[in-house]
Design a protein around this motif. Structure first.
Motif, PDB file in Angstrom:
ATOM      1  N   VAL A  32       0.851  -1.189   0.000  1.00  0.00           N
ATOM      2  CA  VAL A  32       0.000   0.000   0.000  1.00  0.00           C
ATOM      3  C   VAL A  32       0.887   1.240   0.000  1.00  0.00           C
ATOM      4  CG1 VAL A  32      -1.760   1.284   1.271  1.00  0.00           C
ATOM      5  CG2 VAL A  32      -1.820  -1.221   1.225  1.00  0.00           C
ATOM      6  N   TRP A  34       0.707   5.576  -0.136  1.00  0.00           N
ATOM      7  CA  TRP A  34      -0.053   6.823  -0.112  1.00  0.00           C
ATOM      8  C   TRP A  34       0.841   7.928  -0.672  1.00  0.00           C
ATOM      9  CZ3 TRP A  34      -2.230   6.906   5.622  1.00  0.00           C
ATOM     10  CH2 TRP A  34      -3.208   5.914   5.749  1.00  0.00           C
ATOM     11  N   PRO A  38      -2.852  14.879  -5.328  1.00  0.00           N
ATOM     12  CA  PRO A  38      -4.036  14.509  -6.125  1.00  0.00           C
ATOM     13  C   PRO A  38      -4.465  15.602  -7.098  1.00  0.00           C
ATOM     14  CG  PRO A  38      -4.688  15.108  -3.898  1.00  0.00           C
ATOM     15  CD  PRO A  38      -3.180  15.052  -3.914  1.00  0.00           C
ATOM     16  N   LYS A  44       1.374  13.652 -10.128  1.00  0.00           N
ATOM     17  CA  LYS A  44       0.549  12.443 -10.016  1.00  0.00           C
ATOM     18  C   LYS A  44       0.882  11.466 -11.146  1.00  0.00           C
ATOM     19  CE  LYS A  44      -4.325  11.085  -9.622  1.00  0.00           C
ATOM     20  NZ  LYS A  44      -5.728  11.606  -9.591  1.00  0.00           N
ATOM     21  N   SER A  48       2.395   7.691 -10.768  1.00  0.00           N
ATOM     22  CA  SER A  48       1.617   6.586 -11.352  1.00  0.00           C
ATOM     23  C   SER A  48       2.445   5.807 -12.372  1.00  0.00           C
ATOM     24  CB  SER A  48       0.353   7.133 -12.022  1.00  0.00           C
ATOM     25  OG  SER A  48      -0.493   7.761 -11.086  1.00  0.00           O
ATOM     26  N   LYS A  64      -1.138  -0.936  -4.284  1.00  0.00           N
ATOM     27  CA  LYS A  64      -2.412  -0.238  -4.117  1.00  0.00           C
ATOM     28  C   LYS A  64      -2.074   1.223  -3.835  1.00  0.00           C
ATOM     29  CE  LYS A  64      -6.743  -0.288  -1.509  1.00  0.00           C
ATOM     30  NZ  LYS A  64      -7.477  -0.915  -0.370  1.00  0.00           N
ATOM     31  N   SER A  66      -2.776   5.275  -3.628  1.00  0.00           N
ATOM     32  CA  SER A  66      -3.817   6.271  -3.380  1.00  0.00           C
ATOM     33  C   SER A  66      -3.189   7.663  -3.351  1.00  0.00           C
ATOM     34  CB  SER A  66      -4.515   6.013  -2.037  1.00  0.00           C
ATOM     35  OG  SER A  66      -5.124   4.745  -2.011  1.00  0.00           O
ATOM     36  N   PHE A  67      -3.908   8.644  -3.926  1.00  0.00           N
ATOM     37  CA  PHE A  67      -3.473  10.036  -3.866  1.00  0.00           C
ATOM     38  C   PHE A  67      -4.383  10.782  -2.896  1.00  0.00           C
ATOM     39  CE2 PHE A  67      -1.850   8.536  -7.889  1.00  0.00           C
ATOM     40  CZ  PHE A  67      -0.561   9.058  -7.899  1.00  0.00           C
ATOM     41  N   ILE A  68      -3.771  11.373  -1.860  1.00  0.00           N
ATOM     42  CA  ILE A  68      -4.524  11.979  -0.763  1.00  0.00           C
ATOM     43  C   ILE A  68      -3.977  13.386  -0.527  1.00  0.00           C
ATOM     44  CG2 ILE A  68      -5.204  11.711   1.662  1.00  0.00           C
ATOM     45  CD1 ILE A  68      -4.363   8.722   1.399  1.00  0.00           C
ATOM     46  N   GLU A  73      -3.467  13.361   4.417  1.00  0.00           N
ATOM     47  CA  GLU A  73      -2.518  12.245   4.456  1.00  0.00           C
ATOM     48  C   GLU A  73      -1.689  12.287   5.739  1.00  0.00           C
ATOM     49  OE1 GLU A  73       1.285  10.083   3.112  1.00  0.00           O
ATOM     50  OE2 GLU A  73       0.987  12.034   4.033  1.00  0.00           O
TER      51      GLU A  73
END
Length: 428
Positions: A32, A34, A38, A44, A48, A64, A66-68, A73
């Motif tokens: 995971v 973070w 975003p 971003k 990615s 996994k 995620s952009f927070i 965050e």
């Protein structure tokens, strides 16, 4: 990737049908991650792309991602590390030392090739000889301006690109007279932008040695040189330098305020400015016809270092010390930290990086911007780190409340602000 793995598993299942022994395909390890950014498409996209490349080359690991938003965050990460639920990799900046002090970060020395990091970038994440963060984002603190609006109000930027103290005061007066905000700035969601103009001016007044003493508590805010600069900045505040929405204007909104609506003469901002400004206009980016310029912060009267400038490390990635997937997490960070990816960051994000890059290979649609940015940094004497890299606990809280919020909002006097900073930060 998951689809590919599912197909692979199905094929293996068919091959082994009827066999005396069944062998289950290896299951990929999911880590995971973070990330911030975003609302900054270029950053971003860079993150990615690195994750997709990693998954393609490392089928035993999936990510996994995620952009927070950063504030969210940070809040989530602070809670998660205490409960053992933190992601394997998460976004962090060096001004959050409690994560390292709490033992929540894994040293990266055995995972990434430290030779691929810039030497000037490593100290921001080094503790007791170990490096704890991958310094993706680096920046200098710049003073952007609108060439057309400055021309409109009758301000000429000299070939040195540096106004004197009196000339900058004149810029503020002319902007106010023309009903154009002289300095776009807001502190609605950040603890630091309100200090840019004051502290960059203090750096140029004091020089790097005494400025370092000020940030380390070895020099009083009652020093006459400090009071002199604070008095000048307070004069600008009283003239109407900042937007009336200064206290509630968020960082992203201040970008739009500068280059779009209502527009402003100048915008003090780190060179991460490009993350939002170079986004497509329909995504909040700068209009293509915008006449962007970069000037030096003003030359302060009696200053010892007009060529001084702040250099710092921003967005970085760290590994959770209690991660159960350190092999995959470390492999991902290693795959990100190489010269090719440093070059791609410079090319795509138009911003400095702590990862080594190859300038000869950078191809950018913003070549003119790089040319001007390089010109503004040519001959600069760098001071490493913004105030919040040095200030801790009560001192950091006081900086945020006084120097970021109250002082530039005109809510506290010079002497009262100096008293509060000394009470919280001065060790003398």
């Amino acid at each position: 990737m998951r689809h590919q793995l599912a197909v692979t598993g199905a094929v293996l299942g068919l091959v082994l049908t009827g066999a005396s022994a069944l062998v289950s395909p290896a299951k990929a390890t999911e880590i995971v991650m973070w990330s911030n950014w975003p609302d900054e498409p270029a950053k971003k996209d860079w993150v990615s792309a690195r994750v997709k490349e990693f998954e393609a080359k490392t089928p035993q690991c999936t990510v996994k991602l995620s952009f927070i938003p950063k504030a969210d965050e940070y809040a989530q990460a602070k809670s998660a590390v205490r409960t053992g639920q933190a992601p394997d990799i998460f976004y962090m900046e060096p001004d959050q030392p409690e994560f390292l002090a709490g033992g929540y970060l894994e040293p990266l020395d055995s995972y990434i090739d430290l030779n691929n990091l810039e030497d000037w970038a490593k100290p921001a994440w080094t503790s007791k000889g170990k490096v704890y963060g991958l310094p993706v984002e680096a920046y200098t603190v710049e003073l952007y301006y609108n060439k057309n609006l400055l021309k409109k109000v009758g301000v000429n930027v000299p070939d040195t690109a540096q106004l004197s103290q009196a000339e900058f005061t004149d810029l503020v007066k002319k902007g106010v007279a023309a009903n154009i905000t002289p300095v776009a700035q807001g502190v609605g969601d950040r603890p630091f932008p309100g200090g840019f103009l004051l502290f960059e001016s203090l750096l140029r007044k004091l020089g790097p040695n005494d400025y370092g003493k000020l940030l380390n508590g070895g020099l009083s805010f009652k020093d006459p040189r400090v009071i002199e600069v604070m008095t000048w900045v307070r004069q600008l505040v009283d003239l109407g330098a900042y937007p009336k929405s200064f206290s509630t204007l968020k960082l992203g909104e201040s970008h739009f305020y500068f280059y779009n609506t209502p527009g402003a003469l100048t915008f003090p901002d780190p060179s991460w400015f490009t993350g939002r400004a170079f986004a497509p206009p329909e995504s909040g980016g700068m209009p293509k016809e915008f006449a962007l310029g970069i000037m030096q912060f003003p030359k302060i009267d009696g200053g010892t270092c007009p060529e001084c400038k702040t250099l710092a490390i921003g967005g970085s990635f760290v590994m959770y010390s209690k991660s159960k997937n350190k092999d995959c997490a470390g492999a991902l960070l290693k795959s990100m930290a190489n010269v090719d990816n440093g070059t791609k960051w410079m090319e795509q994000v138009s911003l400095q990086t702590g990862i080594k890059s190859d300038a000869s290979k950078i191809q950018s649609a913003h070549a003119d911007y790089f040319t001007e940015l390089n010109a503004r940094n040519r001959g600069a004497k760098y001071f490493f780190g913004t105030p919040l890299l040095y200030y801790r606990a009560k001192c950091a809280e006081t900086y945020t409340q006084v120097m970021n919020n109250a002082f530039p909002a005109g809510l506290i006097s010079v002497n009262d602000a100096a008293d509060k900073m000394d009470a919280a930060c001065h060790k003398g």
